[in-house]
Design an enzyme around this catalytic site. Structure first.
Site, PDB file in Angstrom:
ATOM      1  N   GLU A 188       0.821  -1.212   0.000  1.00 26.16           N
ATOM      2  CA  GLU A 188       0.000   0.000   0.000  1.00 26.16           C
ATOM      3  C   GLU A 188       0.859   1.269   0.000  1.00 26.16           C
ATOM      4  O   GLU A 188       0.717   2.161   0.833  1.00 26.16           O
ATOM      5  CB  GLU A 188      -0.955  -0.003   1.195  1.00 26.16           C
ATOM      6  CG  GLU A 188      -1.991  -1.116   1.103  1.00 26.16           C
ATOM      7  CD  GLU A 188      -3.049  -1.070   2.182  1.00 26.16           C
ATOM      8  OE1 GLU A 188      -4.181  -1.555   1.936  1.00 26.16           O
ATOM      9  OE2 GLU A 188      -2.763  -0.565   3.280  1.00 26.16           O
ATOM     10  N   GLU A 223      -5.927  -7.907  -0.992  1.00 28.01           N
ATOM     11  CA  GLU A 223      -6.572  -7.677   0.301  1.00 28.01           C
ATOM     12  C   GLU A 223      -8.028  -7.338   0.041  1.00 28.01           C
ATOM     13  O   GLU A 223      -8.343  -6.510  -0.801  1.00 28.01           O
ATOM     14  CB  GLU A 223      -5.921  -6.532   1.082  1.00 28.01           C
ATOM     15  CG  GLU A 223      -4.581  -6.862   1.700  1.00 28.01           C
ATOM     16  CD  GLU A 223      -4.079  -5.761   2.630  1.00 28.01           C
ATOM     17  OE1 GLU A 223      -4.912  -5.073   3.263  1.00 28.01           O
ATOM     18  OE2 GLU A 223      -2.854  -5.577   2.716  1.00 28.01           O
TER      19      GLU A 223
END
Length: 486
Positions: free
Chosen positions: A182, A384
């Site tokens: 991320e 995710e």
């Protein structure tokens, strides 16, 4: 006569599995000569009590990463359960401070390398493909102390040396790599947690961004871009079969209304929150909208000679991302904001929300997949996705988590629709396939897993593992390659 026909199902060889991170499940924070990581300095919190960062370990404080769920000692048991579900892939991270305890050590730590030797051997035993995140929300704490983390360009060399060691050590057992987890979160002003940088003026709040200069954050981000590009180039030199990807926290933003100002703002948020980082990592150059933003906000990215060539030569092979929910944006400053997973947005009146206030929007995943693929035309993975919820253990020991099954079923259906739309989707690893410590709150109460871990927010419990109802449901999903969802 030939006719064009869309794909109708998940492709053969689709990579079904689950996702975790070292600092949220391993524990063993000082075992095997591991050094302290930035994550080891963050205390536990709750949905209402924020986590804090301590500059020294404080006696009596609850640091959830120190034990986590004790995967360090129980990985064989856990991987066996993953295999029972039928995992084709397991997304995991390597703890940098297990390999280089201080980050700038002259030699790697053999005990740390041996630990991952054993983990990869166990995965291979069950024919589970590892998907390894090289840096997942942690860095050796000594790098924060001595160099102020990624704000210092010297850290690039320490990261690349770390990559060189693990690429060479595991070149025959790991094919898929992600350079940073991320990475775009850094552009949203979470400096210490993501960049491993000390907070200015001794600020110990986990979420308070006051005083953090965008100049420092975007300079740190540039250093991560250079490190990622160098890692991609190095990895391909070490093993031409490596597939090295980026990982983005995708923030799906809708305009709250059809007012042109709202539509433009949604596009601008999509650009700066999502596509700034992936444009650099996929296309190898800063996009024009980012250059304008830097100019308009007096941000001067210090680039050394050759940086542009480095970025161009280190483009990733595939794109991965997290997706949990969508939110709305509006040019109206009086609209009420919601928060979750490091993002802010306005509530969508057409969507229901989870216990943690996150809007439930599987259609947003289909929109996101199309939006990304139409821009880049490279393979995608959803690495995710999941529902954080409070699970109840019934008197018979079962966990009836139908709410989690409902969430995942809806998102898998919309992934299939995106494949029919023409998206090249190659894998799916729902987050926290086994209960682990929440990154945002540091608690165990917020659970995502198919496997229940007996541990509470205070760190009490047996750590025993037990399958939830979703465990058996996901097993049939994998067996049917996404066709059996009921």
């Amino acid at each position: 006569m030939q006719t064009l026909k869309p794909n109708q199902a998940f492709p053969a060889g689709f990579l079904w599995g689950g996702a975790t991170a070292a600092n949220q499940l391993e524990g063993g924070y000082r075992e095997g000569d591991k050094g302290l990581s930035t994550a080891d300095m963050v205390t536990a919190g709750t949905h209402t009590i924020p986590r804090t960062i301590t500059l020294e370990l404080e006696e009596g404080a609850n640091y959830p990463s120190h034990e986590a769920i004790d995967y360090y000692h129980r990985f064989k048991e856990d991987i066996k359960l993953f295999a029972e579900m039928g995992f084709k892939v397991f997304r995991m991270s390597i703890a940098w401070s297990r390999i280089f305890p201080n980050g700038d050590d002259a030699e790697p730590n053999e005990e740390g390398l041996k630990f991952y030797d054993e983990v990869f051997a166990e995965l291979k035993k069950y024919n589970i493909e590892p998907l390894v995140t090289i840096s997942h929300y942690e860095a050796p704490y000594a790098l924060a102390q001595k160099y102020n983390g990624w704000s210092n360009r010297k850290v690039i060399d320490f990261y690349v040396r770390y990559c060189e060691v693990i690429f060479n050590r595991y070149k025959d057992v790991v094919k898929y790599w992600l350079t940073f987890n991320e990475i775009n979160i850094l552009s949203m002003k979470f400096g210490f947690f993501v960049a491993g940088a000390m907070m200015p003026n001794g600020n110990s709040s986990f979420t308070d961004i006051e005083g953090i200069e965008e100049q420092m954050l975007f300079q740190s981000l540039h250093h991560q871009f250079i490190a990622s590009a160098k890692a991609v180039k190095l990895g391909h030199e070490i093993n031409k079969d490596f597939k090295i990807g980026c990982m983005i926290a995708y923030m799906c933003s809708y305009p709250l209304t059809c007012a042109p100002q709202d539509v433009l703002l949604a596009q601008q948020k999509d650009n700066m929150s999502n596509f700034l980082c992936s444009d650099v990592q996929v296309r190898g150059a800063y996009p024009g909208f980012a250059i304008r933003y830097f100019h308009d906000n007096d941000i001067n990215i210090v680039m050394e000679p050759g940086d542009e060539e480095i970025l161009k030569s280190g483009c990733v092979d595939f794109y991965t991302f997290s997706y949990y929910y969508s939110a709305c944006v509006s040019a109206d400053p009086n609209q009420e904001m919601i928060s979750g997973n490091f993002a802010l947005g306005i509530n969508n009146p057409y969507l229901k929300a989870s216990e943690w206030g996150w809007p439930l929007d599987s259609t947003g995943l289909r929109w996101t997949l199309n939006n990304i693929y139409n821009r880049y035309q490279i393979p995608l993975m959803v690495v995710e996705n999941g529902l954080g919820a409070v699970d109840t253990v019934e008197p018979d020991g079962s966990i009836q988590d139908d709410y989690r099954i409902d969430y995942l079923r809806a998102h898998i259906k919309d992934m299939k629709e995106a494949i029919i739309d023409g998206v090249e989707l190659i894998g799916y690893t729902p987050w926290g396939c086994i209960d682990l410590v929440s990154a945002g709150t540091g608690e165990m109460k917020k659970r995502y897993g198919f496997i229940y871990v007996d541990k509470d927010n205070e760190g009490k419990g047996t750590l025993d593992r037990s399958p939830k109802k979703s465990f058996y449901w996901y097993k049939q999903v994998i067996e049917s390659n996404g066709e059996k969802l009921d």
